[in-house]
Design a protein around this motif. Structure first.
Motif, short mmCIF file in Angstrom:
data_model
loop_
_atom_site.label_atom_id
_atom_site.label_comp_id
_atom_site.label_asym_id
_atom_site.label_seq_id
_atom_site.Cartn_x
_atom_site.Cartn_y
_atom_site.Cartn_z
N GLN A 94 -25.31 12.35 11.11
CA GLN A 94 -25.75 12.19 12.49
C GLN A 94 -26.08 10.71 12.66
N CYS A 95 -27.36 10.32 12.54
CA CYS A 95 -27.60 8.87 12.60
C CYS A 95 -26.92 8.19 11.41
N GLY A 96 -26.83 8.92 10.28
CA GLY A 96 -26.09 8.42 9.13
C GLY A 96 -26.90 7.57 8.17
N CYS A 98 -29.43 8.05 6.19
CA CYS A 98 -29.77 8.60 4.87
C CYS A 98 -28.53 8.86 4.03
N GLN A 99 -27.35 8.83 4.67
CA GLN A 99 -26.17 9.39 4.02
C GLN A 99 -25.68 8.62 2.78
N CYS A 130 -33.57 13.82 5.11
CA CYS A 130 -32.74 13.50 6.26
C CYS A 130 -33.52 13.87 7.50
N CYS A 132 -32.61 13.63 10.46
CA CYS A 132 -31.75 14.27 11.46
C CYS A 132 -31.46 15.72 11.09
N THR A 134 -29.46 17.15 8.52
CA THR A 134 -28.04 17.49 8.28
C THR A 134 -27.86 18.35 7.03
N MET B 369 -35.63 7.58 10.17
CA MET B 369 -35.29 7.27 8.78
C MET B 369 -35.22 5.74 8.58
S1 FES Z 1 -28.32 11.53 9.23
FE1 FES Z 1 -30.05 10.62 10.17
S2 FES Z 1 -31.52 10.65 8.58
FE2 FES Z 1 -29.88 11.77 7.75
#
Ligand code: FES
Ligand code: FES
Lengths: 153, 683
Positions: A94-96, A98-99, A130, A132, A134, B369
């Motif tokens: 999502q926001c990405g 943490c990915q 995460c 978001c 995911t 995050m």
């Molecule tokens: S995708 Fe946003 S914090 Fe994991």
């Protein structure tokens, strides 16, 4: 200090107690590895040292014991690691933010356990937050990557 | 067709302008035009919606991508009309510009339940939309981005497509009506293809035709789960967030602000910080300090090392005293009574049994995050800002004010956001970065917050006290009275962002309570605003985040008193008000097999909310694992109308559920000595 990251040699004059995370991001310009907490509580900074998944915010430069692999070195857009390909297939991010940490953590799991079950995945990935949410797609993508690695082998 | 007619006749003009080597199409207002943010001398990079040049087609987004998939869905609206090849679509974030105002957001400020809007109220809502234009709010928030863009972006896409066809018609000597478009090219009857990239310059000289967007029956992209254009970058570490901005000669800074929020700094000694390796400077920020260093780690260590004496907080020092202050609001003037059906007082006075409950909900942090950060370069008469935000225009204004410039002297870049959730509507972190940059003209500086600084300097979801009373009769709720006290997010934020007061009933304070589709004959909802100077902000779903919980917990109490199954009890009252809402409850009940026998050691609960235009019902199953409670399963049913991208909707719903559950289980923010006690993610 000398350091090998993703197969490249680097030289840096930063103090030895500087955490690897900040050496990578601020001194070497490898910004794929993320800062989330600085206290080993989120997993965003996960990289491999000699194949082992570690929290780079907790490892002083002077203590790095082997070759470092970051998300930039795991695979490239034109030669994706099986996990990265699965991440794209499952549209995980999502926001990405943490990915990169999630993928590096998962890569170490698959290296050790090529066919993890749900409980083993949850257990192994528990330290990677995460915000978001995911998690369900992360789990599905890890299974998928495990399958595609098994087929290749 | 009313809205479409209004837009074409009076409101919107589809146009194009030449840029170096290409064309740009945009939509902007005709009668009160905003300056088109496209400025030719800056090349093809600045444009409201679409830039076509010899290298390809780039879709320019006025909304921030923070994980909610907005770039994908907004790009799909343009690509749908323009017949672009989805795999070749490029998406970038546009500049801060008033042309991207968010009308849907201001329309939602009306004190009317979403599900009950009459045509008249829709017209008023439209008028309020102009308010958001007046503020020049370019905002990604309030769940509005997709709704706000739906018509303008499709109109822009359709207009661009027709202009390209006319340009091709001239070149090929064919009537435009005989041409079709496919995969980014115009196709002639004899199958000759002219790519858009070759037509862009000519198309820029065409007076752009105004055509209606395609009907949903002809869609190829919208309504599908599309691969997100940002996914590959996010899976390979290539996506650049605010923290990843790297500029030649850039310095790294960390800040340390008074942990007693809004309190002053009495004095500080920079020496311990300056003694550390890598630390270069300590800057006085009035209510805190910034430490500039060769990397963020040295800067953060330096910030911790500065010896600071802080002044007191402008609010009570402990959680207990803060709740005391909130409770006092019930004694003060009522701010709102947005629902008052029947005669609740008399019904409760006469009731044989009155069910009562008080709920206390804590402050919550956003905890994106990616911690707060911004990068700034000050050059005397200009400021360049790289800031991951939901509000680029507000960032420009605040940063400009902070360093004594005009907003138009500030250039804002919006990288990816590592989460927003409402925190990045605020501009405090950009203003701080601008102030640090002013101290070092010509040198770019990235101001990075530690997690501790981020968590203890949020704009929090307010703590809330709700006092509920109700009565049941014949298996239904006969009366429900809700009184809510909390400090007002809206009042604080509107003053902060617009400089104007926000008088009148505060809808956000009671949303999720007064606007729910339950047929309860005696139904009253009152809001009381507490006077408390703790920074508050919009936290994902805002008032619904506490009021949904309060309303549904109390409905469960009433169901229990009525001796009925919680889903049956809800349905009996929701059905007469809203078939759509009843349907989501029925769906979730079916999915979860609600009526099937439960496994031993498990318990289930249900809740319903109509929030930001979407009815949602969820069932959660808990499992008792030898004394520890585990959230074992969850089911969600929602009906947002048209799902433009089902997989993104699914991701958003899961995301919301997990965000809500983690807030409920471990998100509590408490105060001691005037300071937030939680400093990092729970270990
Ligand atoms: S995708 Fe946003 S914090 Fe994991
Ligand atoms: S930044 Fe290292 S674990 Fe969070």
């Amino acid at each position: 200090m000398e350091l090998t990251v993703n197969g490249d040699r680097y030289e840096t004059d930063v103090p030895e107690e500087t955490p690897l995370l900040w050496v990578l991001r601020d001194e070497l310009g490898l910004t794929g590895t993320k800062f989330g907490c600085g206290v080993a509580a989120c997993g965003a900074c996960t990289v491999h040292i000699d194949g082992e998944a570690v929290r780079s915010c907790q490892i002083a430069l002077g203590d790095v014991w082997g070759d470092v692999t970051t998300i930039e070195g795991l695979g490239r857009p034109d030669a994706l690691h099986a996990l990265q390909a699965a991440w794209v297939r499952h549209q995980v991010a999502q926001c990405g933010y943490c990915q990169p940490g999630q993928i590096m953590q998962a890569a170490a799991l698959l290296a050790e356990n090529p066919a993890p079950d749900d409980a083993q995945i949850d257990d192994w990935m528990a330290g990677n937050l995460c915000r978001c949410g995911t998690y369900s797609r992360i789990r599905a993508a890890i299974h998928d990557a495990a399958n595609s690695l098994a087929e290749e082998a | 067709m009313g809205r479409w007619g209004r837009i074409t006749r009076r409101t919107l003009l589809v146009g194009s302008a030449a840029v170096a080597g290409g064309a740009a199409f945009g939509v902007w207002r005709l009668n009160q035009p905003f300056a088109n943010p496209l400025s030719p001398e800056q090349g093809a990079a600045l444009n409201p919606f679409v830039v076509i040049d010899e290298t390809g087609v780039t879709l320019v987004m006025g909304r921030s991508e923070m994980g909610q998939g907005v770039h994908t869905t907004l790009a799909a609206m343009l690509a749908e009309e323009m017949d672009l090849d989805w795999s070749s679509v490029r998406v970038v974030h546009g500049p801060a510009a008033a042309a991207y105002h968010n009308a849907a957001l201001a329309a939602m400020g009306l004190p009317v339940a979403d599900y009950a809007k009459t045509p008249m109220q829709h017209r008023i809502a439209g008028a309020m939309g102009t308010l958001s234009r007046a503020f020049g709010l370019q905002i990604t928030g309030g769940s509005t981005a997709t709704r706000d863009a739906f018509e303008p972006l499709r109109l822009a896409g359709a207009s661009a497509r027709e202009a390209l066809k006319r340009a091709a018609a001239d070149r090929l000597g064919v009537d435009a009506a005989q041409l079709r478009t496919e995969d980014g090219a115009v196709i002639a009857p004899d199958d000759r293809r002219v790519p858009y990239t070759e037509l862009a310059e000519d198309a820029a000289r065409v007076d752009p035709p105004q055509v209606a967007p395609r009907p949903a029956t002809e869609w190829r992209l919208l309504g599908q789960s599309l691969p997100r254009p940002d996914m590959l970058a996010k899976a390979t570490g290539a996506a650049a967030y605010g923290v990843d901005v790297r500029l030649p000669g850039m310095k790294f800074a960390a800040i340390r602000m008074n942990p007693r929020l809004g309190g002053p700094m009495r004095g500080f000694d920079p020496a311990p910080a300056l003694a550390l390796a890598g630390v270069e400077r300590v800057i006085d920020l009035g209510s805190g300090v910034a430490v500039v260093a060769r990397n963020s780690w040295a800067a953060m260590k330096g910030a911790e090392a500065v010896d600071v004496t802080w002044g007191p907080a402008p609010y009570p020092e402990t959680t207990e005293a803060i709740f005391q202050r909130i409770a006092e609001a019930f004694e003060g003037r009522r701010n709102s009574r947005l629902r008052d059906d029947g005669n609740t007082t008399r019904t409760l006075d006469d009731a044989a049994q009155v069910i009562e409950a008080e709920y206390r909900l804590p402050f919550l942090a956003h905890s994106t995050m990616e911690p707060m950060n911004a990068t700034a370069l000050f050059t005397g008469d200009a400021l360049e800002l790289w800031t991951p935000s939901q509000t680029p225009l507000v960032q420009a204004r605040f940063a400009a004010q902070a360093v004594g410039l005009r907003a138009d002297q500030v250039t804002v870049h919006t990288p990816y956001l590592g989460g927003g959730f409402g925190r990045r509507l605020e501009a405090d972190y950009s203003a701080l970065a601008a102030r640090v940059a002013r101290e070092m003209p010509g040198v770019p500086v990235q101001v990075m917050w530690s997690r501790e600084e981020d968590m203890t300097h949020d704009f929090y979801r307010p703590a809330v006290i709700a006092r509920m009373r109700g009565a049941v009769q014949g298996g239904l709720a006969l009366a429900l009275e809700a009184k809510v006290a909390a400090p007002s997010v809206t009042r604080q934020a509107v003053v902060r962002m617009t400089g104007l007061p926000a008088p009148g009933p505060d809808k956000g304070h009671v949303e999720g309570l007064f606007d729910q589709p339950y047929a309860i004959p005696n139904y009253r909802v009152e809001g009381y605003l507490a006077d408390l100077d703790i920074p508050l902000g919009f936290w994902r779903s805002v008032g619904h985040s506490h009021n949904g919980f309060i309303h549904e917990c109390f409905i469960d109490e009433l169901a229990h008193a009525a001796g009925r199954d919680p889903i049956e009890f809800r349905l009996a009252m929701i059905r007469p008000e809203s078939a759509v809402a009843a349907n989501v409850l029925e769906q979730v009940s079916m999915m979860a097999r609600w009526r099937a026998p439960r496994e031993p050691g498990t318990g289930r609960g249900v809740a319903f909310a109509w929030s930001f235009g979407t009815p949602v019902a969820q069932v959660i199953e808990l499992r008792d694992e030898s004394g520890r409670i585990r959230i074992a399963k969850a089911w969600i049913a929602c009906d947002m109308g048209r799902a433009l991208d089902p997989a993104i909707v699914q991701a958003q719903m899961e995301s919301g559920l997990i965000y809500g559950v983690s807030a409920a289980v471990m998100g509590e923010i408490t105060f001691a000595g005037g300071m937030v006690e939680q400093r990092n993610f729970p270990e």
